[in-house]
Design a protein around this motif. Structure first.
Motif, PDB file in Angstrom:
ATOM      1  N   TYR A   1       0.859  -1.191   0.000  1.00  0.00           N
ATOM      2  CA  TYR A   1       0.000   0.000   0.000  1.00  0.00           C
ATOM      3  C   TYR A   1       0.893   1.239   0.000  1.00  0.00           C
ATOM      4  CZ  TYR A   1      -3.484  -3.440   1.374  1.00  0.00           C
ATOM      5  OH  TYR A   1      -4.299  -4.554   1.420  1.00  0.00           O
ATOM      6  N   TRP A   2       0.833   1.986  -1.107  1.00  0.00           N
ATOM      7  CA  TRP A   2       1.547   3.260  -1.199  1.00  0.00           C
ATOM      8  C   TRP A   2       0.587   4.355  -0.720  1.00  0.00           C
ATOM      9  CZ3 TRP A   2       2.294  -0.776  -4.425  1.00  0.00           C
ATOM     10  CH2 TRP A   2       3.616  -1.109  -4.780  1.00  0.00           C
ATOM     11  N   THR A   3       0.955   5.107   0.276  1.00  0.00           N
ATOM     12  CA  THR A   3       0.033   6.103   0.803  1.00  0.00           C
ATOM     13  C   THR A   3       0.790   7.196   1.560  1.00  0.00           C
ATOM     14  OG1 THR A   3      -1.944   6.431   2.186  1.00  0.00           O
ATOM     15  CG2 THR A   3      -0.342   4.805   2.955  1.00  0.00           C
ATOM     16  N   ASN A   4       0.199   8.389   1.581  1.00  0.00           N
ATOM     17  CA  ASN A   4       0.717   9.468   2.437  1.00  0.00           C
ATOM     18  C   ASN A   4      -0.169   9.652   3.662  1.00  0.00           C
ATOM     19  OD1 ASN A   4      -1.491  10.592   1.143  1.00  0.00           O
ATOM     20  ND2 ASN A   4      -0.494  12.540   0.668  1.00  0.00           N
ATOM     21  N   ILE A   5      -1.075   8.705   3.888  1.00  0.00           N
ATOM     22  CA  ILE A   5      -1.866   8.683   5.115  1.00  0.00           C
ATOM     23  C   ILE A   5      -0.998   8.057   6.211  1.00  0.00           C
ATOM     24  CG2 ILE A   5      -3.945   7.773   6.225  1.00  0.00           C
ATOM     25  CD1 ILE A   5      -5.163   7.560   3.378  1.00  0.00           C
ATOM     26  N   GLU A   6      -1.020   8.632   7.383  1.00  0.00           N
ATOM     27  CA  GLU A   6      -0.258   8.065   8.501  1.00  0.00           C
ATOM     28  C   GLU A   6      -1.018   6.845   9.032  1.00  0.00           C
ATOM     29  OE1 GLU A   6       1.736   9.382  12.784  1.00  0.00           O
ATOM     30  OE2 GLU A   6       0.959  10.898  11.397  1.00  0.00           O
ATOM     31  N   VAL A   7      -0.522   5.669   8.680  1.00  0.00           N
ATOM     32  CA  VAL A   7      -1.228   4.432   9.007  1.00  0.00           C
ATOM     33  C   VAL A   7      -1.019   4.084  10.480  1.00  0.00           C
ATOM     34  CG1 VAL A   7      -1.459   1.974   8.476  1.00  0.00           C
ATOM     35  CG2 VAL A   7      -0.929   3.617   6.649  1.00  0.00           C
ATOM     36  N   PRO A   8      -2.090   3.841  11.226  1.00  0.00           N
ATOM     37  CA  PRO A   8      -1.942   3.451  12.636  1.00  0.00           C
ATOM     38  C   PRO A   8      -1.169   2.144  12.775  1.00  0.00           C
ATOM     39  CG  PRO A   8      -4.220   4.067  12.138  1.00  0.00           C
ATOM     40  CD  PRO A   8      -3.493   3.965  10.825  1.00  0.00           C
ATOM     41  N   GLU A   9      -0.643   1.899  13.965  1.00  0.00           N
ATOM     42  CA  GLU A   9       0.101   0.671  14.215  1.00  0.00           C
ATOM     43  C   GLU A   9      -0.771  -0.544  13.920  1.00  0.00           C
ATOM     44  OE1 GLU A   9       2.527  -1.564  17.872  1.00  0.00           O
ATOM     45  OE2 GLU A   9       1.624   0.414  18.152  1.00  0.00           O
ATOM     46  N   LEU A  10      -0.192  -1.518  13.252  1.00  0.00           N
ATOM     47  CA  LEU A  10      -0.933  -2.720  12.876  1.00  0.00           C
ATOM     48  C   LEU A  10      -1.109  -3.650  14.070  1.00  0.00           C
ATOM     49  CD1 LEU A  10       0.867  -3.538   9.507  1.00  0.00           C
ATOM     50  CD2 LEU A  10      -1.433  -2.582   9.760  1.00  0.00           C
ATOM     51  N   PRO A  11      -2.204  -4.393  14.107  1.00  0.00           N
ATOM     52  CA  PRO A  11      -2.341  -5.405  15.153  1.00  0.00           C
ATOM     53  C   PRO A  11      -1.260  -6.467  14.993  1.00  0.00           C
ATOM     54  CG  PRO A  11      -4.043  -5.674  13.484  1.00  0.00           C
ATOM     55  CD  PRO A  11      -3.357  -4.376  13.186  1.00  0.00           C
ATOM     56  N   ARG A  12      -0.900  -7.119  16.070  1.00  0.00           N
ATOM     57  CA  ARG A  12       0.161  -8.116  16.014  1.00  0.00           C
ATOM     58  C   ARG A  12      -0.332  -9.470  15.527  1.00  0.00           C
ATOM     59  NH1 ARG A  12       3.893  -6.982  21.429  1.00  0.00           N
ATOM     60  NH2 ARG A  12       4.440  -4.816  20.900  1.00  0.00           N
ATOM     61  N   GLU A  13      -1.602  -9.759  15.781  1.00  0.00           N
ATOM     62  CA  GLU A  13      -2.145 -11.037  15.344  1.00  0.00           C
ATOM     63  C   GLU A  13      -3.667 -10.961  15.290  1.00  0.00           C
ATOM     64  OE1 GLU A  13      -1.153 -14.082  18.130  1.00  0.00           O
ATOM     65  OE2 GLU A  13      -2.111 -13.076  19.817  1.00  0.00           O
ATOM     66  N   ASN A  14      -4.238 -11.966  14.652  1.00  0.00           N
ATOM     67  CA  ASN A  14      -5.687 -12.091  14.559  1.00  0.00           C
ATOM     68  C   ASN A  14      -6.014 -13.576  14.568  1.00  0.00           C
ATOM     69  OD1 ASN A  14      -8.112 -12.670  12.580  1.00  0.00           O
ATOM     70  ND2 ASN A  14      -8.450 -10.622  13.396  1.00  0.00           N
ATOM     71  N   ASN A  15      -6.933 -13.975  15.422  1.00  0.00           N
ATOM     72  CA  ASN A  15      -7.187 -15.399  15.627  1.00  0.00           C
ATOM     73  C   ASN A  15      -8.351 -15.946  14.795  1.00  0.00           C
ATOM     74  OD1 ASN A  15      -5.104 -15.710  17.558  1.00  0.00           O
ATOM     75  ND2 ASN A  15      -6.429 -14.848  19.149  1.00  0.00           N
ATOM     76  N   LEU A  16      -8.891 -15.159  13.876  1.00  0.00           N
ATOM     77  CA  LEU A  16      -9.965 -15.651  13.030  1.00  0.00           C
ATOM     78  C   LEU A  16      -9.487 -16.819  12.167  1.00  0.00           C
ATOM     79  CD1 LEU A  16     -11.717 -12.405  11.722  1.00  0.00           C
ATOM     80  CD2 LEU A  16     -12.740 -14.155  13.174  1.00  0.00           C
ATOM     81  N   THR A  17     -10.309 -17.852  12.057  1.00  0.00           N
ATOM     82  CA  THR A  17     -10.002 -18.999  11.211  1.00  0.00           C
ATOM     83  C   THR A  17     -11.177 -19.255  10.260  1.00  0.00           C
ATOM     84  OG1 THR A  17     -10.982 -20.638  12.700  1.00  0.00           O
ATOM     85  CG2 THR A  17      -8.664 -20.032  13.086  1.00  0.00           C
ATOM     86  N   ILE A  18     -11.000 -20.217   9.389  1.00  0.00           N
ATOM     87  CA  ILE A  18     -12.064 -20.564   8.442  1.00  0.00           C
ATOM     88  C   ILE A  18     -13.343 -20.954   9.179  1.00  0.00           C
ATOM     89  CG2 ILE A  18     -12.738 -22.232   6.662  1.00  0.00           C
ATOM     90  CD1 ILE A  18      -9.768 -22.269   5.800  1.00  0.00           C
ATOM     91  N   LYS A  19     -13.214 -21.660  10.292  1.00  0.00           N
ATOM     92  CA  LYS A  19     -14.399 -22.053  11.067  1.00  0.00           C
ATOM     93  C   LYS A  19     -15.227 -20.837  11.482  1.00  0.00           C
ATOM     94  CE  LYS A  19     -12.398 -24.535  14.275  1.00  0.00           C
ATOM     95  NZ  LYS A  19     -12.212 -25.432  15.434  1.00  0.00           N
ATOM     96  N   ASP A  20     -14.550 -19.716  11.739  1.00  0.00           N
ATOM     97  CA  ASP A  20     -15.250 -18.522  12.216  1.00  0.00           C
ATOM     98  C   ASP A  20     -16.071 -17.842  11.126  1.00  0.00           C
ATOM     99  OD1 ASP A  20     -14.188 -18.619  14.889  1.00  0.00           O
ATOM    100  OD2 ASP A  20     -12.274 -17.926  14.067  1.00  0.00           O
ATOM    101  N   ILE A  21     -15.757 -18.115   9.868  1.00  0.00           N
ATOM    102  CA  ILE A  21     -16.475 -17.432   8.783  1.00  0.00           C
ATOM    103  C   ILE A  21     -17.372 -18.381   7.996  1.00  0.00           C
ATOM    104  CG2 ILE A  21     -14.747 -15.601   8.571  1.00  0.00           C
ATOM    105  CD1 ILE A  21     -14.909 -18.341   5.934  1.00  0.00           C
ATOM    106  N   GLU A  22     -17.493 -19.612   8.457  1.00  0.00           N
ATOM    107  CA  GLU A  22     -18.313 -20.581   7.728  1.00  0.00           C
ATOM    108  C   GLU A  22     -19.787 -20.183   7.764  1.00  0.00           C
ATOM    109  OE1 GLU A  22     -16.435 -24.904   7.423  1.00  0.00           O
ATOM    110  OE2 GLU A  22     -16.822 -24.336   9.504  1.00  0.00           O
ATOM    111  N   PHE A  23     -20.463 -20.462   6.645  1.00  0.00           N
ATOM    112  CA  PHE A  23     -21.873 -20.130   6.480  1.00  0.00           C
ATOM    113  C   PHE A  23     -22.668 -21.426   6.308  1.00  0.00           C
ATOM    114  CE2 PHE A  23     -25.402 -19.240   3.476  1.00  0.00           C
ATOM    115  CZ  PHE A  23     -26.138 -18.371   4.280  1.00  0.00           C
ATOM    116  N   PRO A  24     -23.690 -21.641   7.139  1.00  0.00           N
ATOM    117  CA  PRO A  24     -24.476 -22.882   7.026  1.00  0.00           C
ATOM    118  C   PRO A  24     -25.161 -22.985   5.665  1.00  0.00           C
ATOM    119  CG  PRO A  24     -24.941 -21.733   9.097  1.00  0.00           C
ATOM    120  CD  PRO A  24     -24.160 -20.779   8.234  1.00  0.00           C
TER     121      PRO A  24
END
Length: 297
Positions: free
Chosen positions: A156-179
């Motif tokens: 991402y090329w930008t002149n916006i001051e990007v906030p600090e990124l999160p260190r991790e995210n625990n979402l997995t495929i199970k969390d987004i599954e749709f019945p």
């Protein structure tokens, strides 16, 4: 605020702006894919569509209201590392990058304080350096796995001051599954005697391309998905069910992998087209994180 979005696709930029509570007066979108335009009109009816980016010249730009934010993700096919022929910036599709650069230059004449953001895949070092010089800054690298259940590295090329990124995210495929009624596939090929279980996925070889062909992979439900491809019919993002079974993802699951609202693309009836548009777009929460920087300026 007035926004100009080039190569707008399904207008994920508007999803991101709204998600962080940034109000805008006008949103101008340059896009030529009719299905993508249909999705945008359905979700953001006030969008002003301005046609093909290659037809935009300085005269046209000077007849727009002052633009405060320029965004875009120029086509990446010619910048891809795939063995199907990465031609870098000599590829006609990737030359559209220079349309973005030209338009940014024209906009800066009217508004030196304009904010911009350009997204693309990660090309080789030489290409990155060329792009840096043309656009006037170095990119920030963000993997969508920090915000979603999908691994997706982009620059991402930008002149916006990007906030600090999160260190991790625990979402997995199970969390987004749709019945839904699963489209279950079974590895039946008589030449496949073994299912290999790797770190992130299982793999098998029915195509003769070898064990490591992405087309012969299915990803574990308790892990992250690979980068969503543009074609569902040749989907690489299969979900492993155990044994010799796997399935294709549902379009809503694909939308969730890109952190889009459920049924964002449902105005289009073809599942293949829906996946193609979503896979060709942005991870909404990544863009929303970048746009948080607009609130401090």
């Amino acid at each position: 605020m007035n926004v100009l979005s080039l190569f707008d696709g399904i207008s994920v930029g508007q999803v991101a702006l709204k998600r962080v509570g940034i109000k805008y007066d006008s949103y101008y979108a340059s896009e030529i894919n009719e299905d993508s335009i249909t999705v945008t009109k359905h979700n953001h009816p006030n969008t002003v569509h301005i046609g093909d980016v290659t037809n935009i010249d300085e005269y046209f730009i000077n007849n727009l209201p002052k633009i405060d934010l320029l965004i875009g993700g120029s086509p990446c096919q010619g910048l891809s590392r795939s063995k199907n022929g990465r031609l870098n910036l000599s590829d006609p599709r990737s030359k559209l990058f220079f349309n973005y650069v030209d338009i940014l230059g024209w906009l800066r004449k009217r508004n030196p304080d304009i904010k911009f953001m350009l997204e693309n895949v990660k090309p080789n070092k030489e290409t990155v350096e060329l792009m840096n010089e043309a656009i006037g800054c170095e990119p920030i690298e963000i993997n969508s796995e920090l915000f979603s259940a999908q691994r997706r590295v982009r620059l991402y090329w930008t002149n916006i001051e990007v906030p600090e990124l999160p260190r991790e995210n625990n979402l997995t495929i199970k969390d987004i599954e749709f019945p839904h009624e699963h489209d279950v596939k079974v590895v039946k090929d008589e030449h496949v005697d073994t299912i290999r279980l790797g770190k992130n996925c299982m793999s098998y070889d029915t195509s003769g391309k070898g064990w490591y062909s992405q087309a012969n992979r299915a990803y574990y439900r308790d892990g992250k998905m690979c980068t969503i491809p543009k074609s569902r019919t040749k989907s690489k993002c299969n979900i492993y069910l155990g044994g010799r079974e796997f399935r294709r993802p549902h379009p809503i699951e694909i939308e969730r992998l890109q952190t889009l609202p459920d049924n964002y693309t449902s105005v289009i009836k073809s599942d293949d087209s829906r996946m193609g548009m979503v896979g060709d777009g942005w991870t909404a929460d990544v863009i929303a994180h970048i746009f948080k920087g607009l609130k401090t300026t």
